[in-house]
Design a protein around this motif. Sequence first.
Motif, PDB file in Angstrom:
ATOM      1  N   ALA A 107       0.840  -1.210   0.000  1.00  0.00           N
ATOM      2  CA  ALA A 107       0.000   0.000   0.000  1.00  0.00           C
ATOM      3  C   ALA A 107       0.872   1.256   0.000  1.00  0.00           C
ATOM      4  N   SER A 108       1.962   1.208   0.737  1.00  0.00           N
ATOM      5  CA  SER A 108       2.865   2.346   0.806  1.00  0.00           C
ATOM      6  C   SER A 108       3.495   2.636  -0.548  1.00  0.00           C
ATOM      7  N   CYS A 109       3.940   1.607  -1.245  1.00  0.00           N
ATOM      8  CA  CYS A 109       4.558   1.812  -2.566  1.00  0.00           C
ATOM      9  C   CYS A 109       3.543   2.344  -3.573  1.00  0.00           C
ATOM     10  N   LEU A 110       2.328   1.841  -3.531  1.00  0.00           N
ATOM     11  CA  LEU A 110       1.288   2.345  -4.433  1.00  0.00           C
ATOM     12  C   LEU A 110       0.961   3.809  -4.124  1.00  0.00           C
ATOM     13  N   GLY A 111       0.810   4.120  -2.833  1.00  0.00           N
ATOM     14  CA  GLY A 111       0.537   5.501  -2.438  1.00  0.00           C
ATOM     15  C   GLY A 111       1.697   6.431  -2.751  1.00  0.00           C
ATOM     16  N   TRP A 112       2.898   5.936  -2.575  1.00  0.00           N
ATOM     17  CA  TRP A 112       4.104   6.709  -2.855  1.00  0.00           C
ATOM     18  C   TRP A 112       4.174   7.057  -4.339  1.00  0.00           C
ATOM     19  N   GLY A 113       3.874   6.091  -5.191  1.00  0.00           N
ATOM     20  CA  GLY A 113       3.858   6.347  -6.626  1.00  0.00           C
ATOM     21  C   GLY A 113       2.802   7.371  -7.010  1.00  0.00           C
ATOM     22  N   ALA A 114       1.615   7.246  -6.406  1.00  0.00           N
ATOM     23  CA  ALA A 114       0.533   8.203  -6.696  1.00  0.00           C
ATOM     24  C   ALA A 114       0.898   9.607  -6.222  1.00  0.00           C
ATOM     25  N   ALA A 115       1.469   9.705  -5.023  1.00  0.00           N
ATOM     26  CA  ALA A 115       1.841  11.020  -4.489  1.00  0.00           C
ATOM     27  C   ALA A 115       2.975  11.644  -5.299  1.00  0.00           C
ATOM     28  N   THR A 116       3.917  10.827  -5.751  1.00  0.00           N
ATOM     29  CA  THR A 116       5.004  11.341  -6.577  1.00  0.00           C
ATOM     30  C   THR A 116       4.470  11.819  -7.923  1.00  0.00           C
ATOM     31  N   ALA A 117       3.537  11.071  -8.502  1.00  0.00           N
ATOM     32  CA  ALA A 117       2.914  11.502  -9.758  1.00  0.00           C
ATOM     33  C   ALA A 117       2.134  12.795  -9.555  1.00  0.00           C
ATOM     34  N   ALA A 118       1.460  12.917  -8.410  1.00  0.00           N
ATOM     35  CA  ALA A 118       0.707  14.140  -8.116  1.00  0.00           C
ATOM     36  C   ALA A 118       1.643  15.336  -7.976  1.00  0.00           C
ATOM     37  N   SER A 119       2.830  15.113  -7.424  1.00  0.00           N
ATOM     38  CA  SER A 119       3.771  16.233  -7.307  1.00  0.00           C
ATOM     39  C   SER A 119       4.274  16.662  -8.675  1.00  0.00           C
TER      40      SER A 119
END
Length: 166
Positions: A107-119
Amino acid sequence: MSIPNTETTATSDEATPLTTEQSGKGGTQRRTAVRWKLFLLLLVLVSVNYIDRGSISVALPIIQKEFNLPPELVGLLLSAFFWTYALMQVPVGWLIDKFGPRKVMTASCLGWGAATAASGMAGGFLSMFIARLGIGVTEAGGDAGRRQAQCHLDAQVRTRPRRHHP
């Protein structure tokens, strides 16, 4: 006092240790490559994690110019990651204890990817700030999960008997 030998024969299912090893000839335990695959996966994850943490400092002059940010907002933008990262260590540790490192790290890796894409898609200070908060929250899960998995691997190694030379 002796340490149980995980490389000897097991007499019952209860005596078989829960490790990444499988039974070989004669009931002896043999090592598998699972722990090394996990180690390499965690190494790549941590390497990308550290590169991601430092990447904003390289891009900061461009971000500051593009969004026309004063120094005060630049400071907030830089601290957004670190405050959420620090504050989420204990709650994420609780989640790892409750659900296990595999689920929380996924879940952390998926969220991390989404947050990085959002940035990367941020159009201004507020969206970039929220994305950096998200990166801090999700990277806390990755580090805590990595430490939990590392402790598990270390525990497996510690349970093996050592040969002592006089």
